[in-house]
Design a protein around this motif. Structure first.
Motif, PDB file in Angstrom:
ATOM      1  N   LEU A   1       0.840  -1.205   0.000  1.00 62.09           N
ATOM      2  CA  LEU A   1       0.000   0.000   0.000  1.00 62.09           C
ATOM      3  C   LEU A   1       0.876   1.256   0.000  1.00 62.09           C
ATOM      4  N   GLU A   2       1.983   1.168   0.730  1.00 60.09           N
ATOM      5  CA  GLU A   2       2.914   2.307   0.779  1.00 60.09           C
ATOM      6  C   GLU A   2       3.400   2.648  -0.634  1.00 60.09           C
ATOM      7  N   ALA A   3       3.588   1.603  -1.452  1.00 61.67           N
ATOM      8  CA  ALA A   3       4.053   1.813  -2.830  1.00 61.67           C
ATOM      9  C   ALA A   3       2.960   2.413  -3.721  1.00 61.67           C
ATOM     10  N   CYS A   4       1.704   2.406  -3.227  1.00 65.28           N
ATOM     11  CA  CYS A   4       0.581   2.987  -3.981  1.00 65.28           C
ATOM     12  C   CYS A   4       0.136   4.315  -3.362  1.00 65.28           C
ATOM     13  N   ALA A   5       0.981   4.887  -2.506  1.00 67.55           N
ATOM     14  CA  ALA A   5       0.579   6.045  -1.687  1.00 67.55           C
ATOM     15  C   ALA A   5       0.068   7.229  -2.509  1.00 67.55           C
ATOM     16  N   GLU A   6       0.537   7.369  -3.755  1.00 66.17           N
ATOM     17  CA  GLU A   6       0.110   8.525  -4.574  1.00 66.17           C
ATOM     18  C   GLU A   6      -1.404   8.536  -4.812  1.00 66.17           C
ATOM     19  N   HIS A   7      -2.042   7.358  -4.751  1.00 63.09           N
ATOM     20  CA  HIS A   7      -3.490   7.268  -5.014  1.00 63.09           C
ATOM     21  C   HIS A   7      -4.322   7.232  -3.732  1.00 63.09           C
ATOM     22  N   ILE A   8      -3.643   7.202  -2.570  1.00 61.44           N
ATOM     23  CA  ILE A   8      -4.333   6.970  -1.291  1.00 61.44           C
ATOM     24  C   ILE A   8      -4.390   8.259  -0.487  1.00 61.44           C
ATOM     25  N   GLU A   9      -5.509   8.463   0.201  1.00 60.65           N
ATOM     26  CA  GLU A   9      -5.634   9.620   1.105  1.00 60.65           C
ATOM     27  C   GLU A   9      -4.985   9.305   2.454  1.00 60.65           C
ATOM     28  N   GLN A  10      -5.303   8.117   2.963  1.00 59.73           N
ATOM     29  CA  GLN A  10      -4.875   7.765   4.316  1.00 59.73           C
ATOM     30  C   GLN A  10      -4.793   6.254   4.424  1.00 59.73           C
ATOM     31  N   PHE A  11      -3.803   5.730   5.140  1.00 60.00           N
ATOM     32  CA  PHE A  11      -3.807   4.284   5.394  1.00 60.00           C
ATOM     33  C   PHE A  11      -3.017   3.974   6.654  1.00 60.00           C
ATOM     34  N   GLY A  12      -3.271   2.804   7.221  1.00 61.65           N
ATOM     35  CA  GLY A  12      -2.541   2.384   8.418  1.00 61.65           C
ATOM     36  C   GLY A  12      -2.789   0.902   8.636  1.00 61.65           C
ATOM     37  N   GLY A  13      -1.997   0.295   9.511  1.00 57.07           N
ATOM     38  CA  GLY A  13      -2.238  -1.109   9.827  1.00 57.07           C
ATOM     39  C   GLY A  13      -0.973  -1.907  10.004  1.00 57.07           C
ATOM     40  N   HIS A  14      -1.055  -3.194   9.652  1.00 58.22           N
ATOM     41  CA  HIS A  14       0.022  -4.156   9.888  1.00 58.22           C
ATOM     42  C   HIS A  14       0.421  -4.829   8.584  1.00 58.22           C
ATOM     43  N   LYS A  15       1.311  -5.817   8.728  1.00 55.00           N
ATOM     44  CA  LYS A  15       1.779  -6.593   7.579  1.00 55.00           C
ATOM     45  C   LYS A  15       0.618  -7.317   6.879  1.00 55.00           C
ATOM     46  N   TYR A  16      -0.307  -7.865   7.678  1.00 62.83           N
ATOM     47  CA  TYR A  16      -1.351  -8.717   7.093  1.00 62.83           C
ATOM     48  C   TYR A  16      -2.734  -8.085   7.044  1.00 62.83           C
ATOM     49  N   ALA A  17      -2.907  -6.948   7.692  1.00 64.36           N
ATOM     50  CA  ALA A  17      -4.237  -6.310   7.698  1.00 64.36           C
ATOM     51  C   ALA A  17      -4.057  -4.808   7.763  1.00 64.36           C
ATOM     52  N   ALA A  18      -4.793  -4.108   6.902  1.00 66.05           N
ATOM     53  CA  ALA A  18      -4.672  -2.643   6.880  1.00 66.05           C
ATOM     54  C   ALA A  18      -6.003  -2.033   6.460  1.00 66.05           C
ATOM     55  N   GLY A  19      -6.113  -0.728   6.674  1.00 66.48           N
ATOM     56  CA  GLY A  19      -7.297   0.001   6.242  1.00 66.48           C
ATOM     57  C   GLY A  19      -6.844   1.231   5.475  1.00 66.48           C
ATOM     58  N   LEU A  20      -7.663   1.694   4.514  1.00 66.69           N
ATOM     59  CA  LEU A  20      -7.281   2.884   3.766  1.00 66.69           C
ATOM     60  C   LEU A  20      -8.511   3.623   3.254  1.00 66.69           C
ATOM     61  N   THR A  21      -8.304   4.886   2.914  1.00 70.52           N
ATOM     62  CA  THR A  21      -9.345   5.660   2.226  1.00 70.52           C
ATOM     63  C   THR A  21      -8.725   6.303   0.992  1.00 70.52           C
ATOM     64  N   LEU A  22      -9.560   6.479  -0.037  1.00 75.11           N
ATOM     65  CA  LEU A  22      -9.103   7.198  -1.231  1.00 75.11           C
ATOM     66  C   LEU A  22     -10.295   7.883  -1.897  1.00 75.11           C
ATOM     67  N   LYS A  23      -9.982   8.802  -2.806  1.00 77.47           N
ATOM     68  CA  LYS A  23     -11.047   9.485  -3.545  1.00 77.47           C
ATOM     69  C   LYS A  23     -11.578   8.531  -4.621  1.00 77.47           C
ATOM     70  N   GLU A  24     -12.873   8.628  -4.882  1.00 74.45           N
ATOM     71  CA  GLU A  24     -13.503   7.691  -5.816  1.00 74.45           C
ATOM     72  C   GLU A  24     -12.839   7.736  -7.196  1.00 74.45           C
ATOM     73  N   GLU A  25     -12.439   8.939  -7.608  1.00 76.19           N
ATOM     74  CA  GLU A  25     -11.845   9.055  -8.954  1.00 76.19           C
ATOM     75  C   GLU A  25     -10.473   8.371  -9.048  1.00 76.19           C
TER      76      GLU A  25
END
Length: 563
Positions: free
Chosen positions: A400-424
């Protein structure tokens, strides 16, 4: 299934343990694999002791946290105990608030609304604290990345103590105290505590200032054990001690809330597996379907009759949760099929009306069908929110860190995480995530792996052997229930499919010169042909007890079969 046999441990260590502990070779070998090399280590493993818990003041900022709480009590300040809406968060809030209330009345709890506020510390929560004259917030299981929120609270003269266990970012919030053993400059010896575990270390430190020791805090360990099980942290070191004694409390003197749940499920002795699959989903259901505060109310209630009412409400939420996750899983699988995405290395699905409270469970369910990193998205306000789950060995957080340009916010662990992004950004993210996984995943990780502790003969299995294995519990990451492999097996002729749709396999196996032993293989009905006609085969299994009409006998719980 990919079978992986663990490397053999050092044979000198095995022989030493065999002699020192007077145990059979397979037991000594299992201990050596778990890093146990001396008589003392074996004694600590088999006889966990609360005295072996670390001094809480070894944790960075612990002294500051204790002094700030003592000052708040001295000055009659209002304290708000704030925590996430999952099991780790709600148990941590229940632990901290009930401990503080036993000493001091001006304490309240706050669980953010999963839908209006989202994960972690919220501006809304801080506004609530200001409106109600709280000058100290103790945040549990969240906060390590809430730099802007803590700054916002500072402007309002509200102090924060953070008790978290998630990985920090480059900078940590400017709180009065930040308790998180994963900080690189924290020298606390055990790094794998859950959020409730960090909360327990804080009450341990507070209690020590009043001349109390850890024995005096045993009543809180049922909460800690539940959080350890539910948050899937390693059951090693300090966590294993806390889980061991926490299970004792659950089974001998549970708080009213646990008692109410146990009365519903009508089970006498609970293992850590029961905590994970029976108690935790019910506690979680409150935050998923309604509000996490319901879980805190249940876990802090002291009246058994009232707890019974709360437990029934939570049971109803859990029933709704089960129906929702079943329905969404069907829809998500259909979407993968309709979009012709079976051959991708990731599953990324989205529907705006999916229930945000169950998308994490649905992600895990999808992995049962398509074993690969998975994200399930739904609409959340004007953004999309997702739960991510991974396969063993692959770090989804890094992906997910490698996709950060498309993500608003993310957090979590190696095996489970949560994120938000804009619909577009959804489609671009989906493609990037697939590219990242394709470029970085070892393709072998896309086949489920069974890790086998060792090969044994059926004649190694005895009541004594099983009794000793049972003392390896509580089981969990870092100390999994032992898995064995035996070959040259054949069915004695009574093998058959059982259960709904003949999904399961029940066979009785023998090796040359061994006694027969009954096996049950859940979901292995399609392997019936493998064992017919006196064919010889190999099996991977764990050893279990089966109770039938008052008789207790050993059985093998099959995980997989091969020719």
């Amino acid at each position: 299934m990919r079978w992986t046999l663990k490397p053999k441990p050092n044979q000198e260590t095995v022989q030493f343990l065999q002699h020192a502990l007077q145990v059979e070779e397979p037991v000594a070998s299992l201990l050596a694999q778990r890093g146990i090399e001396t008589y003392e280590q074996a004694k600590d493993f088999f006889r966990p002791n609360l005295k072996d818990l670390h001094n809480p003041f070894l944790m960075k900022d612990m002294q500051k946290a204790v002094e700030r709480i003592e000052k708040a009590i001295e000055n009659n300040e209002n304290i708000l105990v704030y925590g996430d809406y999952d099991v780790d968060g709600t148990t941590a809030v229940s632990l901290m608030s009930s401990y503080l209330k036993s000493e001091y009345p001006n304490v309240a709890t706050y669980i953010p609304d999963r839908y209006n506020e989202g994960y972690g510390i919220s501006f809304q929560g801080i506004d609530f604290a200001e409106d109600n004259n709280f000058t100290l917030i103790i945040a549990l299981d969240c906060g390590i990345k809430a730099i802007d929120k803590i700054a916002y609270a500072e402007e309002k003269n509200i102090d924060f103590i953070i008790c978290d266990h998630h990985r920090p970012g480059e900078n940590v919030p400017n709180a009065v105290a930040v308790l998180d053993p994963k900080q690189t400059d924290c020298n606390y010896p055990y790094k794998e505590l859950c959020g409730c575990g960090v909360g327990f270390k804080l009450i341990q430190a507070l209690a020590s200032k009043k001349g109390k020791n850890v024995e005096d805090l045993k009543e809180y360990l049922d909460l800690v054990a539940t959080a350890i099980g539910a948050d899937i942290v390693p059951i090693t070191g300090e966590n294993r001690i806390l889980a061991y004694f926490g299970l004792q409390v659950i089974n001998s003197a549970p708080r009213a809330g646990f008692k109410a749940i146990i009365n519903q499920i009508k089970k006498e002795t609970l293992t850590i597996t029961d905590v994970v699959f029976v108690i935790a989903p019910r506690i979680n259901a409150a935050g998923r379907m309604k509000h996490g505060q319901y879980a805190v109310d249940l876990l802090t209630e002291t009246n058994v009759e009232t707890a019974q009412v709360y437990a029934q409400e939570i049971e109803d939420f859990n029933t709704d949760r089960r129906a929702a996750d079943k329905q969404i899983t069907v829809e998500a699988l259909q979407q993968i099929e309709d979009n012709n995405e079976k051959d991708r290395l990731t599953s990324v699905v989205y529907q705006p009306d999916w229930h945000k409270g169950v998308i994490g469970i649905v992600a895990s369910r999808l992995i049962e069908t398509y074993y690969r990193p998975t994200l399930v998205f739904t609409k959340s306000g004007d953004k999309l929110a997702a739960s991510a789950r991974s396969v063993k060995g692959f770090d989804v957080y890094n992906a997910l860190e490698a996709c950060a340009e498309h993500i608003e916010q993310f957090g979590g662990h190696k095996y489970a995480a949560g994120l938000t992004l804009k619909e577009e950004n959804y489609e671009a993210f989906k493609q990037k995530f697939e590219q990242v996984v394709q470029a970085t995943i070892d393709k072998r990780l896309l086949t489920p792996e069974i890790t086998i502790d060792r090969q044994i003969e059926l004649n190694d299995i005895s009541d004594k052997f099983y009794r000793i294995l049972s003392q390896f519990a509580p089981f969990g990451p870092g100390n999994m229930s032992p898995v064995f492999m035996s070959d040259n097996l054949h069915d004695t002729g009574y093998g058959k499919c059982v259960g709904e749709d003949n999904k399961h396999l029940r066979i009785t196996v023998k090796q040359p010169n061994s006694n027969p032993i009954v096996c049950i293989g859940f979901g292995l009905g399609d392997k019936l042909n493998l064992i017919k006609n006196n064919n010889h085969f190999k099996a991977v299994y764990s050893i279990d007890e089966n109770e039938w009409q008052g008789n207790v006998s050993l059985q093998l719980k099959l995980r997989d079969l091969q020719e």
